[in-house]
Write an enzyme that holds these catalytic residues in place. Sequence first.
Site, PDB file in Angstrom:
ATOM      1  CG  HIS A  36      -1.820   1.111   1.436  1.00  0.00           C
ATOM      2  ND1 HIS A  36      -3.082   1.128   0.890  1.00  0.00           N
ATOM      3  CD2 HIS A  36      -1.666   2.281   2.101  1.00  0.00           C
ATOM      4  CE1 HIS A  36      -3.681   2.268   1.254  1.00  0.00           C
ATOM      5  NE2 HIS A  36      -2.848   2.976   1.981  1.00  0.00           N
ATOM      6  CG  ASP A  38      -0.294   5.491   2.803  1.00  0.00           C
ATOM      7  OD1 ASP A  38       0.175   4.731   3.676  1.00  0.00           O
ATOM      8  OD2 ASP A  38      -1.487   5.452   2.440  1.00  0.00           O
ATOM      9  CG  HIS A  69      -4.521   5.891   0.217  1.00  0.00           C
ATOM     10  ND1 HIS A  69      -4.443   5.859   1.593  1.00  0.00           N
ATOM     11  CD2 HIS A  69      -5.540   6.725  -0.079  1.00  0.00           C
ATOM     12  CE1 HIS A  69      -5.376   6.637   2.105  1.00  0.00           C
ATOM     13  NE2 HIS A  69      -6.055   7.187   1.116  1.00  0.00           N
ATOM     14  N   GLY A 145      -2.883  11.248   6.733  1.00  0.00           N
ATOM     15  CA  GLY A 145      -1.702  12.113   6.708  1.00  0.00           C
ATOM     16  C   GLY A 145      -0.505  11.488   7.386  1.00  0.00           C
ATOM     17  CG  PHE A 146       1.055  12.375  10.006  1.00  0.00           C
ATOM     18  CD1 PHE A 146       0.074  13.360   9.953  1.00  0.00           C
ATOM     19  CD2 PHE A 146       2.360  12.705   9.649  1.00  0.00           C
ATOM     20  CE1 PHE A 146       0.392  14.665   9.575  1.00  0.00           C
ATOM     21  CE2 PHE A 146       2.693  14.006   9.273  1.00  0.00           C
ATOM     22  CZ  PHE A 146       1.700  14.993   9.235  1.00  0.00           C
ATOM     23  N   GLY A 148       0.871   5.567  12.466  1.00  0.00           N
ATOM     24  CA  GLY A 148       1.028   5.546  13.916  1.00  0.00           C
ATOM     25  C   GLY A 148      -0.089   6.214  14.707  1.00  0.00           C
ATOM     26  CG  ASP A 178      -5.335   3.201   5.005  1.00  0.00           C
ATOM     27  OD1 ASP A 178      -5.131   3.891   3.989  1.00  0.00           O
ATOM     28  OD2 ASP A 178      -4.445   2.906   5.828  1.00  0.00           O
ATOM     29  N   GLY A 180      -4.398   2.753  11.859  1.00  0.00           N
ATOM     30  CA  GLY A 180      -4.516   2.393  13.279  1.00  0.00           C
ATOM     31  C   GLY A 180      -4.837   0.933  13.529  1.00  0.00           C
ATOM     32  N   GLY A 200       0.473  -0.433   8.775  1.00  0.00           N
ATOM     33  CA  GLY A 200       1.775   0.212   8.583  1.00  0.00           C
ATOM     34  C   GLY A 200       2.624   0.123   9.833  1.00  0.00           C
ATOM     35  CB  SER A 201       2.982   2.441  12.699  1.00  0.00           C
ATOM     36  OG  SER A 201       1.628   2.371  13.084  1.00  0.00           O
TER      37      SER A 201
HETATM   38  C1  DX5 Z   1      -2.645   7.339   6.655  1.00  0.00           C
HETATM   39  C2  DX5 Z   1      -2.384   6.283   5.583  1.00  0.00           C
HETATM   40  C3  DX5 Z   1      -2.380   4.894   6.149  1.00  0.00           C
HETATM   41  C4  DX5 Z   1      -1.323   4.723   7.228  1.00  0.00           C
HETATM   42  C5  DX5 Z   1      -1.447   3.367   7.861  1.00  0.00           C
HETATM   43  O1  DX5 Z   1      -2.952   8.562   6.039  1.00  0.00           O
HETATM   44  O2  DX5 Z   1      -3.368   6.319   4.574  1.00  0.00           O
HETATM   45  O3  DX5 Z   1      -2.167   3.952   5.093  1.00  0.00           O
HETATM   46  O4  DX5 Z   1      -0.050   4.863   6.686  1.00  0.00           O
HETATM   47  O5  DX5 Z   1      -0.452   3.348   8.860  1.00  0.00           O
HETATM   48  P1  DX5 Z   1      -0.807   2.899  10.338  1.00  0.00           P
HETATM   49  O6  DX5 Z   1      -1.062   1.422  10.220  1.00  0.00           O
HETATM   50  O7  DX5 Z   1       0.445   3.238  11.080  1.00  0.00           O
HETATM   51  O8  DX5 Z   1      -1.993   3.670  10.785  1.00  0.00           O
HETATM   52 ZN    ZN Z   2      -3.275   4.648   3.133  1.00  0.00          ZN
END
Ligand code: DX5
Ligand code: ZN
Length: 229
Positions: A36, A38, A69, A145-146, A148, A178, A180, A200-201
């Site tokens: 994925h 971002d 994305h 946007g981020f 974690g 998508d 958390g 992700g995190s």
């Molecule tokens: C947030 C992104 C997500 C994010 C997922 O804007 O679209 O894809 O990176 O990362 P975690 O799993 O850390 O929320």
């Molecule tokens: Zn994403």
Amino acid sequence: MTLFPELSVSILDADLLSLKDSLSVLEKTRVVGSIHLDVMDGHFVPNLTLGPKVAKDLKAHTSLPISAHLMVSNPDPLLEPFAQAGVSAISVHQEACPHLHRTLSTIHALGLKAGVALNPATPVCTLEEVLPVVDSVLIMSVNPGFGGQGFIPEMLEKIQKLKRLLKGTPRPIRVAVDGGIKATNAPEVLKAGADALIVGSSLFAANLPLAGALETFEEVFRRIGNHEP
Ligand code: DX5
Ligand code: ZN
């Protein structure tokens, strides 16, 4: 053959300089279905990330499908460059597309899967008229946007609402969630109706080696039951 549901790995929080090693770990598991990517423009979301060149380089080093994305205010000019870079799917934000039907049709015309992402505040009913040209819906369970960030629990009900809206569509439309997602909350997200989890995190920022973090998700998927839809 990947396990059902699919885990799509967001590399937003990965160490890009050691990504090549991570890719070989991801390819060895059955739980990962795609990468994925971002893409952020610092305008639609308060962060700036990567472009088609990174997708092209990734494509050269993995057989996993890459899904972009686009968290950008104007996705249309980016569709062709990402298609040429070799991505398999593009998700655009409903909130960024005044001509959403045309944007999704363009993604299809490029031979890619078309997804629509909804920010937490955007109702699922805004998708009703474009369902015929949608392959997947991305429910944002964080404000984009981020990586974690914490999972927004109200999104569980939104996933259920979307599943009700998608009941009876002539083609299966995948529900991806998508933001958390952890091994601890993945079961309730899957129970709410998610077909794909974007993670992700909790894979990259976690203190576990990547293979171990993936194992915890594989364990969750095994417990939920490897059922096909
Ligand atoms: C947030 C992104 C997500 C994010 C997922 O804007 O679209 O894809 O990176 O990362 P975690 O799993 O850390 O929320
Ligand atoms: Zn994403």
